[in-house]
Design a protein around this motif. Structure first.
Motif, PDB file in Angstrom:
ATOM      1  N   THR A 353       0.799  -1.234   0.000  1.00  0.00           N
ATOM      2  CA  THR A 353       0.000   0.000   0.000  1.00  0.00           C
ATOM      3  C   THR A 353       0.832   1.285   0.000  1.00  0.00           C
ATOM      4  O   THR A 353       0.270   2.369  -0.090  1.00  0.00           O
ATOM      5  CB  THR A 353      -0.931   0.040   1.235  1.00  0.00           C
ATOM      6  OG1 THR A 353      -0.112   0.023   2.405  1.00  0.00           O
ATOM      7  CG2 THR A 353      -1.877  -1.151   1.254  1.00  0.00           C
ATOM      8  N   GLY A 354       2.159   1.154   0.110  1.00  0.00           N
ATOM      9  CA  GLY A 354       2.979   2.344   0.313  1.00  0.00           C
ATOM     10  C   GLY A 354       3.615   2.893  -0.947  1.00  0.00           C
ATOM     11  O   GLY A 354       3.971   2.144  -1.865  1.00  0.00           O
ATOM     12  N   LEU A 355       3.787   4.208  -0.954  1.00  0.00           N
ATOM     13  CA  LEU A 355       4.427   4.882  -2.084  1.00  0.00           C
ATOM     14  C   LEU A 355       5.380   5.962  -1.563  1.00  0.00           C
ATOM     15  O   LEU A 355       5.010   6.765  -0.704  1.00  0.00           O
ATOM     16  CB  LEU A 355       3.351   5.535  -2.972  1.00  0.00           C
ATOM     17  CG  LEU A 355       3.824   6.111  -4.309  1.00  0.00           C
ATOM     18  CD1 LEU A 355       4.264   4.998  -5.259  1.00  0.00           C
ATOM     19  CD2 LEU A 355       2.718   6.938  -4.969  1.00  0.00           C
ATOM     20  N   CYS A 356       6.617   5.974  -2.122  1.00  0.00           N
ATOM     21  CA  CYS A 356       7.577   7.039  -1.800  1.00  0.00           C
ATOM     22  C   CYS A 356       7.387   8.160  -2.807  1.00  0.00           C
ATOM     23  O   CYS A 356       7.452   7.928  -4.019  1.00  0.00           O
ATOM     24  CB  CYS A 356       9.011   6.537  -1.925  1.00  0.00           C
ATOM     25  SG  CYS A 356       9.399   5.119  -0.915  1.00  0.00           S
ATOM     26  N   LEU A 357       7.201   9.358  -2.300  1.00  0.00           N
ATOM     27  CA  LEU A 357       7.003  10.523  -3.165  1.00  0.00           C
ATOM     28  C   LEU A 357       8.335  11.231  -3.408  1.00  0.00           C
ATOM     29  O   LEU A 357       9.264  11.094  -2.596  1.00  0.00           O
ATOM     30  CB  LEU A 357       6.023  11.492  -2.499  1.00  0.00           C
ATOM     31  CG  LEU A 357       4.628  10.942  -2.229  1.00  0.00           C
ATOM     32  CD1 LEU A 357       3.769  11.993  -1.533  1.00  0.00           C
ATOM     33  CD2 LEU A 357       3.962  10.475  -3.531  1.00  0.00           C
ATOM     34  N   PRO A 358       8.425  11.999  -4.489  1.00  0.00           N
ATOM     35  CA  PRO A 358       9.665  12.767  -4.718  1.00  0.00           C
ATOM     36  C   PRO A 358      10.007  13.576  -3.479  1.00  0.00           C
ATOM     37  O   PRO A 358       9.144  14.274  -2.931  1.00  0.00           O
ATOM     38  CB  PRO A 358       9.287  13.688  -5.892  1.00  0.00           C
ATOM     39  CG  PRO A 358       8.223  12.946  -6.636  1.00  0.00           C
ATOM     40  CD  PRO A 358       7.430  12.226  -5.568  1.00  0.00           C
ATOM     41  N   SER A 359      11.248  13.450  -3.019  1.00  0.00           N
ATOM     42  CA  SER A 359      11.618  13.974  -1.701  1.00  0.00           C
ATOM     43  C   SER A 359      12.959  14.681  -1.685  1.00  0.00           C
ATOM     44  O   SER A 359      13.490  14.960  -0.613  1.00  0.00           O
ATOM     45  CB  SER A 359      11.675  12.815  -0.697  1.00  0.00           C
ATOM     46  OG  SER A 359      10.432  12.150  -0.617  1.00  0.00           O
ATOM     47  N   GLY A 360      13.539  14.954  -2.842  1.00  0.00           N
ATOM     48  CA  GLY A 360      14.874  15.562  -2.881  1.00  0.00           C
ATOM     49  C   GLY A 360      14.893  16.935  -2.226  1.00  0.00           C
ATOM     50  O   GLY A 360      13.880  17.640  -2.198  1.00  0.00           O
TER      51      GLY A 360
END
Ligand SMILES: *Cc1c(COP(=O)(O)O)cnc(C)c1O
Length: 379
Positions: A353-360
């Motif tokens: 269920t998890g998603l990593c979002l753009p985080s730079g």
């Protein structure tokens, strides 16, 4: 919808501060184009001071740092080593380099890191079979600190070496103390996607001076003190180059800003996406300060009106925005599926269920608006 002509937004890309190039030029001017050299010493000193730890050895990668920690923990062929299941494969690979057997432990809900009760259960089970695990590799995933007390207690009680994989957690703290400084060893990474980078690199840190001295020795081919080349142990070519350490010196100057910006990214997403039904974030447990290396969301498609993690990921991809599912747990990986695993079911749920979002740290406000705008339009 905008097509693929929109400028690419990366998940986490390198972000130079400005002074890195001067340090690199200095290395060229003085012809220190080698492993070892003044930048390596300077970078190690900066790491020690920043973390508040006695000793640091700059190495070629976080993976090599883990490998040297396991070697020094005495991990050998046939030994058992506990390891977080919910992590990147580099946490577990060096266990297998040593011919040892990883025992994967599932996550707990409050930090997504290793569940200490399951770890204890695994150790007791192994002991009942006459097997004494030698070490425990505890990962602080996505920069979120694992609450440390139970692990310190477990490792003391069962005489295991505690290795903190803080590759994603430089700058994170637990009750004010830096991650990587609680265990017998701490591991850092300066790979291109991490919070600071030397393009590729890592470090092993410890308060044990002898252990770090030994790591430096092993990482430079284990040369005995002699005018000729003499070896009485197997060595490795794991030392960081002076050129890359120059990049590291510049990056250390901007680390506090990088952490602040990553945390701001997280706050922005939380403010914009938090109100959407079915989307949730991982709060910092009491006592934890996370560098928020990557901002992760969980998507509950029963509450989101059927919108899934994959729907969001694909929708972002169409607009040239990179996002990624959370790490696929080690016990689900084809290469590790036959190793022992102690389950709570949580890591699998997070993966699904998890998603990593753009985080730079180099994302602009317009970038953040674009990402959250694309997600909001789905809801
Ligand atoms: C990046 C990473 C590593 C490995 O570091 P490298 O420098 O790429 O070898 C290990 N563990 C975790 C959790 C990581 O994210």
């Amino acid at each position: 919808m905008a097509g693929n002509s929109s400028p690419k937004i990366w998940l986490s890309s390198p972000h130079m501060g400005g002074s890195e190039q001067q340090y690199v030029s200095q290395a060229f001017e003085t012809n220190w184009i080698a492993p070892l050299g003044p930048h390596v010493d300077g970078f190690e000193k900066q790491l020690q001071d920043y973390l508040g730890i006695g000793h640091a050895a700059a190495l070629t990668s976080g993976t090599s740092a883990l490998h040297l920690a396991l070697i020094q923990a005495g991990v050998e062929s046939g030994d058992y080593v506990l390891c977080s299941s919910f992590t990147f494969s580099a946490s577990a690979n060096p266990i297998v380099y040593q011919g040892a057997i990883p025992v994967f432990i599932d996550s707990e809900k409050t930090s997504w890191n290793m569940d200490p009760d399951l770890a204890r259960k695994a150790i007791l089970k192994l002991h009942s079979q006459g097997k004494k695990p030698k070490a425990l590799v505890l990962v602080h995933l996505y920069g979120m600190p694992a609450p440390m007390e139970p692990f310190l207690e477990i490792c003391r009680e069962f005489q295991m070496v505690l290795i903190e994989d803080a590759a994603e957690a430089l700058g994170s703290t637990w009750k004010g103390k830096a991650m990587g400084t609680f265990g017998d060893f701490g591991v850092l990474s300066f790979n291109g996607n991490k919070i600071i980078t030397t393009s590729g690199g890592g470090a092993l840190v410890s308060d044990n001076a002898d252990a770090i001295q030994k790591a430096r020795f092993l990482s430079t081919q284990a040369r005995d003190p002699a005018p000729h080349y003499q070896h009485s142990q197997i060595g490795y070519n794991y030392r960081m180059s002076n050129v890359l350490a120059g990049i590291g010196r510049g990056q250390m100057e901007v680390l506090p800003e990088r952490i602040q910006k990553r945390r701001e990214n997280h706050s922005y997403y939380q403010q914009e996406l938090g109100p959407l039904s079915g989307i949730s974030f991982l709060p910092e447990p009491e006592g934890a300060f996370s560098n928020r290396w990557l901002t992760c969301i969980l998507v509950d498609d029963e509450k989101s009106g059927g919108i899934s993690r994959e729907d969001i990921r694909i929708h972002l991809e169409k607009d040239n925005i990179e996002s990624r599912p959370l790490w696929k747990p080690m016990h689900m990986q084809p290469i590790f599926s036959d190793y022992p695993f102690f389950s709570s079911g949580i890591a699998e749920y997070l993966f699904e269920t998890g998603l990593c979002l753009p985080s730079g740290s180099n994302l602009t406000i317009a970038d953040l608006q674009r990402v959250s705008g694309r997600i909001k339009e789905l809801f």
